[in-house]
Design an enzyme around this catalytic site. Structure first.
Site, mmCIF file in Angstrom:
data_model
loop_
_atom_site.group_PDB
_atom_site.id
_atom_site.type_symbol
_atom_site.label_atom_id
_atom_site.label_comp_id
_atom_site.label_asym_id
_atom_site.label_seq_id
_atom_site.Cartn_x
_atom_site.Cartn_y
_atom_site.Cartn_z
ATOM 1 N N LYS A 1 76.982 61.548 45.091
ATOM 2 C CA LYS A 1 78.043 60.957 45.910
ATOM 3 C C LYS A 1 78.402 61.933 47.003
ATOM 4 O O LYS A 1 78.192 63.143 46.859
ATOM 5 C CB LYS A 1 79.283 60.700 45.043
ATOM 6 C CG LYS A 1 80.204 59.653 45.613
ATOM 7 C CD LYS A 1 79.777 58.268 45.194
ATOM 8 C CE LYS A 1 80.627 57.189 45.801
ATOM 9 N NZ LYS A 1 80.391 55.883 45.155
ATOM 10 N N ASP B 1 80.543 53.503 51.007
ATOM 11 C CA ASP B 1 81.636 53.430 50.042
ATOM 12 C C ASP B 1 82.876 53.176 50.918
ATOM 13 O O ASP B 1 82.724 52.688 52.047
ATOM 14 C CB ASP B 1 81.737 54.742 49.228
ATOM 15 C CG ASP B 1 82.573 54.601 47.959
ATOM 16 O OD1 ASP B 1 82.058 54.144 46.939
ATOM 17 O OD2 ASP B 1 83.785 54.939 47.999
HETATM 18 N N1 GLU Z 1 79.385 53.217 46.727
HETATM 19 C C1 GLU Z 1 78.803 52.231 45.875
HETATM 20 C C2 GLU Z 1 79.111 52.573 44.428
HETATM 21 O O1 GLU Z 1 80.181 53.060 44.135
HETATM 22 C C3 GLU Z 1 77.338 51.962 46.169
HETATM 23 C C4 GLU Z 1 76.422 53.124 46.113
HETATM 24 C C5 GLU Z 1 75.013 52.826 46.602
HETATM 25 O O2 GLU Z 1 74.722 51.690 46.970
HETATM 26 O O3 GLU Z 1 74.223 53.768 46.597
HETATM 27 O O4 GLU Z 1 78.366 52.302 43.519
#
Ligand code: GLU
Length: 452
Positions: A132, A172
Site C-alpha cells: 500500500k 484508493d
Molecule cells: N485500494 C483498493 C483496496 O483497498 C484496491 C487496491 C488495488 O486494486 O490494487 O483493496
C-alpha cells in the site's frame, strides 16, 4: 503449542512487542491486534504454523519506502509532501495495493492498509502479495494542473520501486482515474516502456479493465447478498444505508439499485443525505465524479425527496443492510447500537477497517451478519488482478465476462470465510474466517519459501 492458551500468551507477547517497536501507529496496532486475536486456534490445531518467527515475519513489512514529493502550485509556491510505499508481503505474488492521497496519511495508516491487503489479496486466490502507498497530499480544491504536477513528482521517485513483476499500485481514497492517468504517463515517460501491468485502474482505452471502477462496490453488495442468503433473506426490496460518496459508495449504490434494493443515503466528511426515494445514481455521479462537489449539492439539486443532515452520521437512519464505505473507524459502538435498534441484518464493509473492534463485537453478538473489509471489499483488488492478467495477455475482456468472474470470486471468498469459521468452531464469524483463511494461504507460501 497444542494448548490454545499457550498460543494466546505468545500472540499477546508478540502484539505488545509490535506496539513497542512501532510507536504512534494506532491504526496499524488495531489491524494487527484484530488479526492476532483470531489466530490462537490455528496454532493449536496446526502446529506447523507455530514455528518461531512466522507471525513475526508476517507483521514486519518486507520494505518501507518514504520519500519527499516537491511540487509547484498554481501560484508558483513550492509545496512539499511526503510519499509512502510499504511493500508488506510478496509470498503470493507481486506487491499489490492502492495509493491513498489524503491529509491523514502517515506511515501507520499505510502500514495498517498494507497489512490488511495481505490477507485480502490472499482471499482472492489470484496470486498477489500485499502492499500500500500514498501521500499526505490533499487533492481537494487543487486544480487539474496541480494534481498532475504532484502525480508526476510522486512517480518520479516511485517508479524506481515498482514494476509489473515487482509492485503494482492502484487507486484508493483520493486516487481515481485522473490520478492513475497522470501517474502512468510519468512512469512511461521516465522508463520509456509501455508496461501496462505496472498500475491498475487505468482508463478503458489504454489497458484498463472493464468493471474495475465498479468492482469494489459491486463486490461488497454481492458479499452482503451471500451473507443474507444464508439467513434465508434476499436483497430485493431491502433498505440500505451507505456511507461515503467516493468510488466505493457510488458503485455500491448502483449495484443495490440493480438488485432491487433501496439505498437511502450517502455522505461526506461534512454530513449526509437521506433520500426517501433512493439515491439518484446519475445525479450523484455527476456531482461527485464530474463536478467533484459535495453531497450537500446533491440534496439541493434533487428536490423534495432528499434531505441534507449537516454533521450527522448515516447510521442513525433505519435500514436492513449497512455498507460503511467511507474510511477507517467511521462506525463506532454508538452507531452499532443504533443500527441494531433499527433491525439491521447485515453489515458489509466497503471501506478498509471502517468498523471499530468494539462495534464489530456488538454487531456480532446481536446476530448481525458482519462482512469484514478484507473479504467484503476484495472485489476491487480482484478485478485489478484480472486487469493484470489481461495486460499480460494483451487482451481486453468484455464487461460481461469480468462481471461474471467478479461474482464467482466474491462467492468463493464468502464460501471460504464461512467454511473456515465453521472449521474453527466459530460459525457465522466472518472476521475469524477471513483472517484465518487469508493467513493459511500466506503462511503456507512463507513456510515453503524459507526464512527470508
Ligand atoms: N485500494 C483498493 C483496496 O483497498 C484496491 C487496491 C488495488 O486494486 O490494487 O483493496
Amino acid at each position: 503449542m497444542k494448548d490454545p492458551k499457550d498460543s494466546k500468551a505468545r500472540l499477546d507477547a508478540l502484539r505488545a512487542d509490535i506496539e513497542r517497536r512501532n510507536p504512534a501507529q494506532p491504526e496499524f496496532h488495531q489491524a494487527v491486534r484484530e488479526v492476532l486475536e483470531t489466530l490462537a486456534p490455528v496454532f493449536a490445531a496446526r502446529p506447523e504454523y507455530a514455528v518461531a518467527g512466522l507471525v513475526e515475519r508476517l507483521c514486519e513489512p518486507e520494505r518501507q519506502i518514504i520519500f519527499r514529493v516537491p511540487w509547484t502550485d498554481d501560484h508558483g509556491h513550492v509545496q512539499v509532501n511526503r510519499g509512502y510505499r510499504v511493500e508488506f508481503n510478496s509470498a503470493l505474488g507481486p506487491y499489490k495495493g492502492g495509493l491513498r492521497f489524503h491529509p491523514s496519511v502517515d506511515i501507520g495508516v499505510v502500514k495498517f492498509l498494507g497489512f490488511e491487503q495481505i490477507f485480502k489479496n490472499a482471499l482472492t486466490g489470484l496470486g498477489i502479495g500485499g502492499g500500500k502507498g500514498g501521500s499526505d497530499f490533499d487533492p481537494r480544491g487543487r486544480s487539474d494542473a496541480e494534481v498532475m504536477r504532484f502525480c508526476q513528482s510522486f512517480m518520479t521517485e516511485l517508479q524506481r520501486h515498482i514494476g509489473e513483476h515487482t509492485d503494482v499500485p492502484a487507486g484508493d481514497i483520493g486516487v481515481g482515474g485522473r490520478e492513475i492517468g497522470y501517474l502512468f504517463g510519468q512512469y512511461r515517460r521516465i522508463t520509456n516502456r509501455w508496461e501496462a501491468g505496472v498500475l491498475t485502474g487505468k482508463g478503458r482505452g489504454w489497458g484498463g479493465s472493464a468493471i474495475r471502477p465498479e468492482a469494489t462496490g459491486y463486490g461488497a453488495v454481492l458479499f452482503a447478498a451471500e451473507m443474507l442468503k444464508l439467513k434465508g433473506i434476499g436483497l430485493e426490496g431491502r433498505t440500505a444505508v451507505v456511507s461515503g460518496s467516493g468510488n466505493v459508495a457510488i458503485y455500491t449504490i448502483e449495484k443495490l439499485h440493480k438488485l432491487g434494493a433501496h439505498p437511502l443515503t450517502c455522505s461526506d466528511s461534512q454530513g449526509y443525505v437521506l433520500d426517501e426515494k433512493g439515491i439518484d445514481i446519475e445525479l450523484l455521479k455527476q456531482i461527485k465524479e464530474v463536478e467533484r462537489g459535495r453531497v450537500s449539492d446533491y440534496a439541493a439539486r434533487r428536490g423534495g425527496s432528499a434531505r441534507y443532515v449537516p454533521g450527522g452520521r448515516v447510521w442513525e437512519v433505519a435500514a436492513e443492510v449497512a455498507f460503511p464505505s467511507a474510511t477507517q473507524n467511521e462506525l463506532d459502538v454508538q452507531d452499532a447500537r443504533a443500527l441494531i435498534a433499527n433491525g439491521v441484518k447485515a453489515v458489509s464493509e466497503g471501506a478498509n477497517m471502517p468498523t471499530t473492534p468494539e462495534a464489530v463485537r456488538i454487531l456480532q453478538e446481536a446476530g448481525v451478519a458482519f462482512g469484514p473489509g478484507k473479504a467484503a471489499n476484495a472485489g476491487g483488488v480482484a478485478v485489478s488482478a484480472l486487469e493484470m492478467s489481461q495486460n499480460a495477455a494483451r487482451v481486453s475482456w468484455t464487461a460481461e465476462r469480468v462481471e461474471q468472474e467478479l461474482a464467482g470470486i466474491m462467492r468463493d471468498i464468502h464460501a471460504v470465510c464461512h467454511e473456515t469459521a465453521e472449521r474453527y468452531g466459530a460459525p457465522g464469524d466472518y472476521v475469524t474466517g477471513a483472517n484465518i483463511a487469508g493467513f493459511e494461504r500466506v503462511a503456507d507460501a512463507m513456510l515453503a519459501q524459507g526464512i527470508i
